[in-house]
Design a protein around this motif. Structure first.
Motif, PDB file in Angstrom:
ATOM      1  N   TYR A 252       0.765  -1.105   0.043  1.00  0.00           N
ATOM      2  CA  TYR A 252      -0.211   0.129   0.004  1.00  0.00           C
ATOM      3  C   TYR A 252       0.781   1.059   0.534  1.00  0.00           C
ATOM      4  CZ  TYR A 252      -3.590   3.454   1.496  1.00  0.00           C
ATOM      5  OH  TYR A 252      -4.525   4.154   1.640  1.00  0.00           O
TER       6      TYR A 252
ATOM      7  N   ALA B  17       1.296   4.414  -2.951  1.00  0.00           N
ATOM      8  CA  ALA B  17       0.908   5.549  -2.235  1.00  0.00           C
ATOM      9  C   ALA B  17       2.767   6.340  -1.806  1.00  0.00           C
ATOM     10  CB  ALA B  17       0.681   5.614  -0.916  1.00  0.00           C
TER      11      ALA B  17
ATOM     12  N   VAL C  55      -2.641  10.366   5.344  1.00  0.00           N
ATOM     13  CA  VAL C  55      -2.711   9.301   5.115  1.00  0.00           C
ATOM     14  C   VAL C  55      -4.708   9.199   5.067  1.00  0.00           C
ATOM     15  CG1 VAL C  55      -3.314   6.172   5.558  1.00  0.00           C
ATOM     16  CG2 VAL C  55      -1.048   7.338   6.013  1.00  0.00           C
ATOM     17  N   LEU C  56      -5.224   9.667   5.375  1.00  0.00           N
ATOM     18  CA  LEU C  56      -6.183  10.170   5.647  1.00  0.00           C
ATOM     19  C   LEU C  56      -6.760  10.710   3.977  1.00  0.00           C
ATOM     20  CD1 LEU C  56      -8.358  10.624   9.158  1.00  0.00           C
ATOM     21  CD2 LEU C  56      -8.515   8.818   7.521  1.00  0.00           C
TER      22      LEU C  56
ATOM     23  N   TYR D 279      -4.409  10.732   1.463  1.00  0.00           N
ATOM     24  CA  TYR D 279      -4.187   9.979   0.029  1.00  0.00           C
ATOM     25  C   TYR D 279      -5.472   8.683   0.228  1.00  0.00           C
ATOM     26  CZ  TYR D 279      -2.767   5.680  -2.173  1.00  0.00           C
ATOM     27  OH  TYR D 279      -2.622   4.801  -2.739  1.00  0.00           O
ATOM     28  N   GLU D 280      -5.992   8.348   1.485  1.00  0.00           N
ATOM     29  CA  GLU D 280      -7.254   7.757   1.128  1.00  0.00           C
ATOM     30  C   GLU D 280      -8.422   8.073   0.424  1.00  0.00           C
ATOM     31  OE1 GLU D 280      -8.835   3.891   0.992  1.00  0.00           O
ATOM     32  OE2 GLU D 280      -6.890   4.604   1.012  1.00  0.00           O
ATOM     33  N   LEU D 281      -8.773   9.844   1.112  1.00  0.00           N
ATOM     34  CA  LEU D 281     -10.328   9.984   0.717  1.00  0.00           C
ATOM     35  C   LEU D 281     -10.205  10.580  -0.380  1.00  0.00           C
ATOM     36  CD1 LEU D 281     -11.653   9.443   4.307  1.00  0.00           C
ATOM     37  CD2 LEU D 281     -11.584   7.910   2.716  1.00  0.00           C
TER      38      LEU D 281
ATOM     39  N   ARG E 259      -6.239   8.362  -3.623  1.00  0.00           N
ATOM     40  CA  ARG E 259      -6.640   6.846  -4.275  1.00  0.00           C
ATOM     41  C   ARG E 259      -8.011   6.640  -5.085  1.00  0.00           C
ATOM     42  NH1 ARG E 259      -7.065   1.585  -2.785  1.00  0.00           N
ATOM     43  NH2 ARG E 259      -8.421   1.871  -1.236  1.00  0.00           N
ATOM     44  N   ARG E 260      -8.823   6.854  -4.828  1.00  0.00           N
ATOM     45  CA  ARG E 260     -10.003   6.333  -4.997  1.00  0.00           C
ATOM     46  C   ARG E 260     -10.324   7.006  -6.291  1.00  0.00           C
ATOM     47  NH1 ARG E 260     -13.159   5.096   0.668  1.00  0.00           N
ATOM     48  NH2 ARG E 260     -11.690   4.087   1.668  1.00  0.00           N
TER      49      ARG E 260
ATOM     50  N   ARG F 122      -5.526  10.224  -9.168  1.00  0.00           N
ATOM     51  CA  ARG F 122      -4.108   9.260  -9.120  1.00  0.00           C
ATOM     52  C   ARG F 122      -3.619  10.206 -10.399  1.00  0.00           C
ATOM     53  NH1 ARG F 122      -4.919   3.904  -7.063  1.00  0.00           N
ATOM     54  NH2 ARG F 122      -3.279   4.152  -8.967  1.00  0.00           N
TER      55      ARG F 122
ATOM     56  N   ASP G 193      -3.240  -2.999  -6.203  1.00  0.00           N
ATOM     57  CA  ASP G 193      -3.524  -1.862  -5.326  1.00  0.00           C
ATOM     58  C   ASP G 193      -4.306  -1.734  -4.540  1.00  0.00           C
ATOM     59  OD1 ASP G 193      -1.594  -0.793  -6.872  1.00  0.00           O
ATOM     60  OD2 ASP G 193      -2.640   0.097  -8.346  1.00  0.00           O
ATOM     61  N   GLY G 194      -5.557  -2.559  -4.495  1.00  0.00           N
ATOM     62  CA  GLY G 194      -6.928  -2.886  -3.128  1.00  0.00           C
ATOM     63  C   GLY G 194      -7.884  -2.575  -4.651  1.00  0.00           C
TER      64      GLY G 194
END
Length: 237
Positions: free
Chosen positions: A157, A161, A203-204, A206-208, A211-212, A217, A229-230
């Motif tokens: 992950y 990232a 991390v938040l 990036y994740e929210l 990444r999505r 991206r 990548d998940g």
């Protein structure tokens, strides 16, 4: 902001640089030693223009050279192959060059701005060592294109990232440091608070926020989502 400014500065010359890139890649394929040719120029920039604490010990214009060389060379397989082969050797050279800076940093005149021979040599060695280490890191990471296979999920992950987290980290860290450094608390506590709060926030974000979404991206230099990548991001609206 500095990298954004350099990007805008070089954008009008993208077509010309692309032509140069093709010729440079062909030359490197025939003579791999040319991979080291930027090292003297970076050494000269650091030595003659001075090192700046606000830019991690580099002169700000050195970053323009790294940026331009990355645009010219990094994506061409004719350059990547000799970089992979030379990675260990240039890494060792980087360690040796950086070791040569120790006397200047420890016991010499101000290595950042002084014009004594020792200070000039220290800055030059620092610049050359930096280029060697960049080549070594790129070459070693590129040796296994499927480097994420077999990695623990957390490392896989973070590997994907890495670039977005790097791009986002400075304003986040500075914002938390601004609110924490002036507090009356032990330095270790303030450090732990800044690191922990910055990591969770990054991390938040990036994740929210990155990444999505296909658009973010792309903006952050990531490839389209893949199964490893998940969970893939939702489709663009």
């Amino acid at each position: 902001m500095l990298l954004l400014a350099f990007c805008l500065l070089l954008a009008p010359f993208a077509t010309v640089l692309t032509g140069w890139a093709d010729r440079a890649a062909g030359a490197v394929r025939g003579r791999p030693a040319l991979l080291l040719s930027p090292a003297p120029l970076l050494a000269a920039v650091n030595a003659l223009l001075g090192m700046e604490e606000n830019y991690a010990g580099w002169n700000r214009w050195a970053y323009l050279l790294f940026f331009a060389y990355g645009f010219l060379l990094a994506g061409d397989e004719r350059v990547r192959v000799p970089t992979r082969r030379a990675a260990v050797r240039v890494g060792v050279a980087g360690v040796a060059l950086f070791a040569g800076t120790a006397p200047g940093f420890v016991a010499g005149d101000d290595p950042f701005t002084a014009w004594t021979p020792a200070a000039l040599a220290t800055r030059a060695l620092f610049g050359a060592a930096g280029w060697c280490w960049v080549l070594a890191i790129l070459g070693l990471l590129d040796r296994r294109p499927r480097f994420r296979q077999g990695m623990p999920p957390v490392l896989a992950y973070l590997a994907v990232a890495a670039l977005p987290l790097y791009v986002l980290h400075q304003p986040v860290v500075v914002a938390f440091a601004y609110g924490v450094v002036g507090r009356s608390a032990p330095a270790a506590v303030k450090y732990a608070v800044i690191v922990t709060a910055s990591l969770v926030t990054l991390v938040l974000l990036y994740e929210l926020g990155v990444r999505r979404w296909p658009v973010t991206r792309w903006l952050f230099g990531m490839r389209p989502a893949r199964p490893e990548d998940g969970r893939p991001p939702p489709p663009a609206l």
